[in-house]
Design an enzyme around this catalytic site. Structure first.
Site, PDB file in Angstrom:
ATOM      1  CE  LYS A 124      36.937  40.644  46.164  1.00 55.55           C
ATOM      2  NZ  LYS A 124      36.909  39.403  45.379  1.00 55.55           N
ATOM      3  CG  HIS A 138      28.728  36.958  40.431  1.00 63.31           C
ATOM      4  ND1 HIS A 138      28.775  36.528  39.130  1.00 63.31           N
ATOM      5  CD2 HIS A 138      30.006  37.285  40.746  1.00 63.31           C
ATOM      6  CE1 HIS A 138      30.029  36.592  38.680  1.00 63.31           C
ATOM      7  NE2 HIS A 138      30.793  37.062  39.647  1.00 63.31           N
TER       8      HIS A 138
HETATM    9  C1  BG6 Z   1      34.403  37.335  40.193  1.00 63.73           C
HETATM   10  C2  BG6 Z   1      34.824  38.578  40.922  1.00 63.73           C
HETATM   11  O1  BG6 Z   1      33.400  37.621  39.249  1.00 63.73           O
HETATM   12  O2  BG6 Z   1      33.900  36.388  41.118  1.00 63.73           O
HETATM   13  C3  BG6 Z   1      35.860  38.272  41.988  1.00 63.73           C
HETATM   14  O3  BG6 Z   1      35.368  39.507  39.996  1.00 63.73           O
HETATM   15  C4  BG6 Z   1      35.351  37.181  42.900  1.00 63.73           C
HETATM   16  O4  BG6 Z   1      36.184  39.425  42.744  1.00 63.73           O
HETATM   17  C5  BG6 Z   1      34.856  35.984  42.091  1.00 63.73           C
HETATM   18  O5  BG6 Z   1      36.410  36.789  43.749  1.00 63.73           O
HETATM   19  C6  BG6 Z   1      34.181  34.977  42.991  1.00 63.73           C
HETATM   20  O6  BG6 Z   1      33.916  33.811  42.245  1.00 63.73           O
HETATM   21  P1  BG6 Z   1      33.845  32.406  42.996  1.00 63.73           P
HETATM   22  O7  BG6 Z   1      33.315  31.480  41.963  1.00 63.73           O
HETATM   23  O8  BG6 Z   1      35.229  32.104  43.441  1.00 63.73           O
HETATM   24  O9  BG6 Z   1      32.916  32.620  44.147  1.00 63.73           O
END
Ligand code: BG6
Length: 488
Positions: free
Chosen positions: A334, A234
């Site tokens: 987190k 990401h």
């Molecule tokens: C996922 C991760 O790809 O993205 C998770 O595996 C994380 O750990 C999540 O919580 C976050 O996504 P968003 O869209 O809720 O920010």
């Protein structure tokens, strides 16, 4: 368009938390073709009706505005079916083939929402029974491997069966509306592109902060950690969107070629620069929204002596003419203070100052969540009596922001990230999916960090839940004379 959409991992977390609710939204928005069939595949011994009932209970956990009414669920779920399969048994794929060939859909999408170690076997078996013809696409959920070698192995197994255009690697951050707007802002307007370079930009910060802990995913997370879970995919994908050169067209490969160039231009890490420019942390107990929460080591399915990082902050550079010397700071964690994801572009101060007082330079904030929008922070003269009639006659400037709230500007039909990615997968729009070479290059870049950490347990820093991570993350940015957005 008729479609068949098959979810491998049909009773898994991802399917009921993200995929089915997003499909339901697409259905509600009238975007899901009504002659499409959705097939959940898993090992549980249930039938269509049993699966629908199970799913309906899960969908009740969605926000009330996104929850289906009984009538809506009845209509939506008429498109949903269930097939019991053991993914290691060849004969079970023939059952799938029979089900699919009851009719010839225009498009078949196989969504692999399983653990990635199953991707090779699923692809091989699909190929073996001829379910890799040119009307079939396969969507691969992250994490794609846990290092470069395993990612390459998966890509080899997939590419032995499907060509690159059929293999859609999903990174749902690319489907977030603000990321689309970043492209629109940069390449649909003349205003920013001349400033989008080292001469005008002091630094860029990408923060993906979550207030949630690891929840029920302790065993997965403990094998994964924040670097693999959020940075390798990401955060790096967002960085490519910010730093890429203007593509020659909006075609998928024109965009992906430019993103790959950015990944290849990232300054490589070595053991010294990992120690200097990367901070990794692990949360301890603390308070979130006034409630006490436990520390990572007390979470279910987490070893009490785990060295898995739940926080990473790092400083990196894109080594090319546009960005030479501009620090990019990436940060994720987190159990941080808030759920808060944004990209902050900090501009340089004016070269010569004629107004009195200290001035915060301009910045552009691309907000991803909880709300999405753009904020442009400028300085302006207030023109009020108290501000004009003071001092030398020159009015001191005050910060103002131009605030574009997309939810207000475009109040109807806003499409969520997974909804968009699913609709793109069905329509064969590849722009937002990650190509194998991008994904492998991202692994290549993070590997020195994994390698350095495997030799050194000491560098893991604790931070209290509900904070912005270990103090070393602030020091990392302060060393260059800057600060994270929330510290200013
Ligand atoms: C996922 C991760 O790809 O993205 C998770 O595996 C994380 O750990 C999540 O919580 C976050 O996504 P968003 O869209 O809720 O920010």
């Amino acid at each position: 368009m008729s479609f068949d959409l098959v979810f491998f991992g049909g009773t898994g977390d991802l399917t009921w938390r993200k995929l089915m609710p997003s499909l339901f939204q697409a259905w509600r928005h009238g975007k899901l073709p009504r002659d499409g069939r959705i097939l959940a595949v898993a090992r549980d011994g249930i039938d269509d009706q049993g699966y629908r009932q199970w799913l309906q209970e899960r969908l009740q956990e969605a926000d009330s505005a996104k929850r289906p009414s009984q009538e809506e669920f009845n209509q939506f779920s008429a498109q949903i079916h269930y097939l019991r399969m053991d993914l290691s048994i060849a004969a079970d794929y023939l059952k799938l083939k029979d089900w699919l060939t009851q009719r010839q859909a225009d498009t078949t999408v196989m969504y692999l929402a399983t653990s990635p170690h199953l991707f090779p076997i699923i692809c091989q078996q699909l190929g073996a029974c001829g379910l890799n013809h040119d009307k079939v696409r396969v969507v691969l959920e992250k994490p794609l491997g846990h290092d470069l070698a395993s990612a390459q192995e998966i890509n080899r197994a997939v590419s032995a069966v499907f060509c690159e255009k059929q293999a859609l690697r999903i990174d749902h951050y690319l489907g977030k509306p603000s990321v689309q707007n970043l492209m629109a802002l940069r390449f649909g307007n003349v205003l920013f592109e001349p400033l989008w370079r080292r001469e005008s930009i002091a630094n860029i910060q990408i923060t993906l902060a979550e207030s949630l802990g690891v929840g029920t995913r302790g065993d997965f997370y403990n094998r994964t950690g924040a670097l693999r879970d959020m940075i390798q995919n990401h955060a790096l994908q967002l960085l490519t969107m910010v730093a890429m050169e203007p593509p020659s067209s909006a075609d998928a490969d024109a965009i992906r070629d430019e993103k790959l160039k950015v990944l290849k231009s990232l300054k490589p890490f070595d053991a010294n620069s990992v120690a200097r420019d990367v901070v990794r942390g692990q949360y301890r107990s603390g308070m979130i929204n006034g409630q006490p929460v436990k520390g990572y080591l007390e979470e279910d399915k987490v070893a009490p002596d785990s060295h898995t990082e739940t926080f990473v902050a790092l400083r990196c550079e894109v080594q090319n003419w546009r960005w030479a010397g501009v620090p990019f700071y990436l940060r994720t964690g987190k159990r941080m203070a808030h759920r808060h994801a944004e990209i902050v572009v900090n501009f340089r101060p004016t070269p010569h100052q004629i107004f009195p007082g200290a001035h915060t330079p301009n910045k552009l904030v691309i907000k991803l969540q909880p709300d999405d929008g753009l904020e442009l922070h400028l300085l302006a003269a207030k023109g009020t009596v108290s501000s004009v009639l003071t001092g030398s006659g020159h009015e001191s400037l005050s910060p103002v922001s131009l605030d574009l709230d997309f939810d207000k500007a475009f109040p109807t039909d806003r499409v969520g990230a997974y909804e968009r990615m699913l609709l793109d997968a069905l329509a064969g729009r590849l722009n937002l999916f990650v190509r194998s070479d991008e994904q492998e290059q991202a692994w290549r870049w993070v590997e020195p960090m994994l390698e350095a950490w495997s030799q050194d347990a000491q560098s893991l820093r604790p931070y209290a839940a509900g904070t912005w991570g270990p103090p070393a993350a602030s020091a990392l940015v302060a060393r260059d004379g800057f600060a994270w957005a929330e510290e200013i």
